[in-house]
Each structure stands twice: as structure tokens, then as C-alpha cells.
Scaffold this motif. Structure first.
Motif, PDB file in Angstrom:
ATOM      1  N   HIS A   8       0.830  -1.215   0.000  1.00  0.00           N
ATOM      2  CA  HIS A   8       0.000   0.000   0.000  1.00  0.00           C
ATOM      3  C   HIS A   8       0.859   1.257   0.000  1.00  0.00           C
ATOM      4  O   HIS A   8       2.082   1.194   0.085  1.00  0.00           O
ATOM      5  CB  HIS A   8      -0.961  -0.033   1.195  1.00  0.00           C
ATOM      6  CG  HIS A   8      -1.995  -1.102   1.029  1.00  0.00           C
ATOM      7  ND1 HIS A   8      -3.139  -0.910   0.283  1.00  0.00           N
ATOM      8  CD2 HIS A   8      -2.048  -2.395   1.460  1.00  0.00           C
ATOM      9  CE1 HIS A   8      -3.846  -2.026   0.279  1.00  0.00           C
ATOM     10  NE2 HIS A   8      -3.209  -2.948   0.976  1.00  0.00           N
ATOM     11  N   HIS A  14      -4.579   4.901   5.598  1.00  0.00           N
ATOM     12  CA  HIS A  14      -4.254   4.052   6.752  1.00  0.00           C
ATOM     13  C   HIS A  14      -2.938   3.298   6.525  1.00  0.00           C
ATOM     14  O   HIS A  14      -2.698   2.260   7.127  1.00  0.00           O
ATOM     15  CB  HIS A  14      -5.408   3.094   7.091  1.00  0.00           C
ATOM     16  CG  HIS A  14      -5.747   2.137   5.989  1.00  0.00           C
ATOM     17  ND1 HIS A  14      -6.540   2.470   4.919  1.00  0.00           N
ATOM     18  CD2 HIS A  14      -5.374   0.864   5.779  1.00  0.00           C
ATOM     19  CE1 HIS A  14      -6.650   1.449   4.105  1.00  0.00           C
ATOM     20  NE2 HIS A  14      -5.942   0.451   4.604  1.00  0.00           N
ATOM     21  N   HIS A  39      -5.250   0.624  -2.284  1.00  0.00           N
ATOM     22  CA  HIS A  39      -6.709   0.520  -2.394  1.00  0.00           C
ATOM     23  C   HIS A  39      -7.212   1.425  -3.517  1.00  0.00           C
ATOM     24  O   HIS A  39      -7.031   2.655  -3.475  1.00  0.00           O
ATOM     25  CB  HIS A  39      -7.359   0.921  -1.075  1.00  0.00           C
ATOM     26  CG  HIS A  39      -7.039  -0.013   0.065  1.00  0.00           C
ATOM     27  ND1 HIS A  39      -7.702  -1.207   0.253  1.00  0.00           N
ATOM     28  CD2 HIS A  39      -6.136   0.065   1.066  1.00  0.00           C
ATOM     29  CE1 HIS A  39      -7.227  -1.817   1.340  1.00  0.00           C
ATOM     30  NE2 HIS A  39      -6.266  -1.066   1.856  1.00  0.00           N
ATOM     31  N   HIS A 221       1.445  -2.058   4.975  1.00  0.00           N
ATOM     32  CA  HIS A 221       0.904  -0.708   5.176  1.00  0.00           C
ATOM     33  C   HIS A 221       1.966   0.200   5.783  1.00  0.00           C
ATOM     34  O   HIS A 221       1.700   1.338   6.141  1.00  0.00           O
ATOM     35  CB  HIS A 221      -0.337  -0.739   6.074  1.00  0.00           C
ATOM     36  CG  HIS A 221      -1.581  -1.261   5.370  1.00  0.00           C
ATOM     37  ND1 HIS A 221      -1.782  -2.595   5.124  1.00  0.00           N
ATOM     38  CD2 HIS A 221      -2.675  -0.616   4.872  1.00  0.00           C
ATOM     39  CE1 HIS A 221      -2.958  -2.751   4.509  1.00  0.00           C
ATOM     40  NE2 HIS A 221      -3.515  -1.577   4.341  1.00  0.00           N
TER      41      HIS A 221
END
Ligand SMILES: [Zn+2]
Ligand SMILES: [Zn+2]
Length: 255
Positions: A8, A14, A39, A221
């Protein structure tokens, strides 16, 4: 691991860190392939605004950033450009032309909500409602059949607290469909690290019985997630104990 396709960026609100640091850590780990799959943006009706994905007006900046890194590090690592995305049957057709107009190399199926995220069930919320489980399985089976997705991220995201027999029945159907669609299933290292409901041992037992292909995904992440080797060891041991068939690379499906 020699490839991680599930990475990500800060655009999803996030995840954290600089994109370049993910790449540097991927190289440090010895990866041959580091795919970015933030995303995906989505087009929603009305004034609904999604908080866990990049905005549409960030898509081109995301693409430019990833392509820039690909060029910068071309002699050290391959950097395919992807997106993680839900199959929302009513909304995806409007989005696809926009994605197809751009040099996207692959999509990962990550079904965080059922039909949409405005007024439908979040699949990570615990439920004993078997009709929701059924919908999750049937909808992701339909998604796999579109041929749009390179692999299915955390297929065991759905958090079911009903009876085990119903869970097995629907998940077995889904695993059989994954095989007939030649769809690898992702064993998600973020879920393992955080002790979430996935990876779900019952699910992976079924996947092993059906002979599904499994690939590890960091679901990074933050850049440090790419350096967690003990987590990889733990996952590999689980796969071996379950008798799962692991693959370490996938063929990217063009959209
Ligand atoms: Zn995420
Ligand atoms: Zn993800």
C-alpha cells in the motif's frame, strides 16, 4: 519470498511511509518483485466519500510515483503497478474504462464489503448470519469468473461465527471455484501479524483439501512490514503443517 504483490501507500489514509522506503526494504529482503496494490479509487453515487482508499484525483499521481520508482530501480527489482479492489457488481463497470485507460498491470481482489460499502455488510465484522456468508462466497465466485483479478487477497476475511458446517460448505464451494478459475489465494501476513480472524485455520484446511494454490502477501501498510522475516517463517510453517501448495510468483492478468 521472492515476490510480494500486496503493498500500500499513504494515499489510502491508513498506510504510512515513503514509497521509496517500501522499495528499498523489498530490495534488502532480496525480493525480485515488489508490486504496489494500493486501495483503488471507486466512483460512488451521491456524495458518499470512502475513507480507506485513494481518491480518484490521486490515481494518476499514484501511477506516476510507481512508474518513477520502476525506472529508478529497474536494475534491482521489478515493480509492477497494481490496485487492490472490491468487486462491487453495480459500480465496477463505471470504473473499469478509467483503469483500462491507464498502465495498470494487475488487480487484486480484496472484498472488504459485500455489494457496496455504503449500506452493506463489512466482511471483517463478526456475524452468524449465513445469508451474508453465502453472499460473500457467491459474489467473490462471480468476481473470480470475470478474469479481471490476478489473485484473491485474504479470501478468509469474512468473519463468521455461525455453525462450522455452513462455513465449510460455502467456503469449499468458493475454493472449488478458485481452482476452476486458476485463481491463487493469498495467505495474508498482516492478518497473521495482528492476530485477526484471518488467516482462518478452518478455511486453509479446506483450501488444502481442495488443492488450492497459495501465495504469501505482506499486505504492507508500512515499509518495515517488508522486513518481517520471522512472520514469513511462521506462515511457511503453517502452510507446511496444513499441506498447502505454495506458489511464489503469479502471472499477472491484464485487465
Ligand atoms: Zn489497507
Ligand atoms: Zn491490502
Amino acid at each position: 519470498m521472492i515476490a510480494n504483490y500486496h503493498t500500500h501507500t499513504w494515499r489510502c489514509n491508513h498506510a504510512e511511509g515513503k514509497e521509496e522506503d517500501y522499495v528499498l526494504n523489498g530490495i534488502k529482503r532480496g525480493l525480485e518483485i515488489l508490486g504496489f496494490s494500493d486501495h483503488s479509487p471507486y466512483i460512488f453515487p451521491g456524495d458518499y466519500h470512502s475513507t480507506f482508499r485513494m481518491r480518484m484525483d490521486q490515481l494518476d499521481d499514484y501511477i506516476e510515483t510507481v512508474l518513477g520508482l520502476r525506472k529508478q530501480f529497474q536494475s534491482e527489482i521489478q515493480i509492477p503497478l497494481g490496485l487492490e479492489i472490491e468487486f462491487y457488481p453495480e459500480l465496477l463497470p463505471k470504473l473499469l474504462p478509467i483503469l483500462r485507460d491507464r498502465p495498470i498491470d494487475y488487480l487484486l481482489l480484496g472484498q472488504h464489503y459485500l455489494g457496496n460499502e455504503i449500506n452493506e455488510h463489512y466482511n471483517g465484522h463478526v456475524t452468524a448470519d449465513s445469508s451474508l456468508l453465502k453472499q460473500y462466497c457467491y459474489q467473490t465466485m462471480e468476481a473470480m469468473n470475470t478474469g479481471l483479478f490476478t489473485y484473491f487477497a485474504h479470501p478468509d476475511l469474512f468473519h463468521y461465527a455461525g455453525d462450522a458446517e455452513t462455513y465449510r460448505k460455502f467456503m469449499r464451494q468458493m475454493c472449488k471455484e478458485a481452482i476452476s478459475c486458476h485463481m491463487p489465494l493469498e495467505f495474508n501476513l498482516l492478518g497473521l501479524e495482528l492476530g485477526r480472524n484471518y488467516p482462518d485455520p478452518t478455511f486453509w484446511q479446506i483450501a488444502a483439501e481442495e488443492g488450492c494454490s497459495v501465495i504469501l502477501g505482506c499486505d504492507a501498510h508500512k515499509p518495515q512490514a517488508l522486513l518481517n522475516l520471522s512472520l514469513e517463517q511462521k506462515a511457511l510453517q503453517m502452510l507446511e503443517d496444513l499441506g498447502l501448495k505454495r506458489i511464489d510468483k503469479v502471472e499477472l492478468r491484464r485487465i
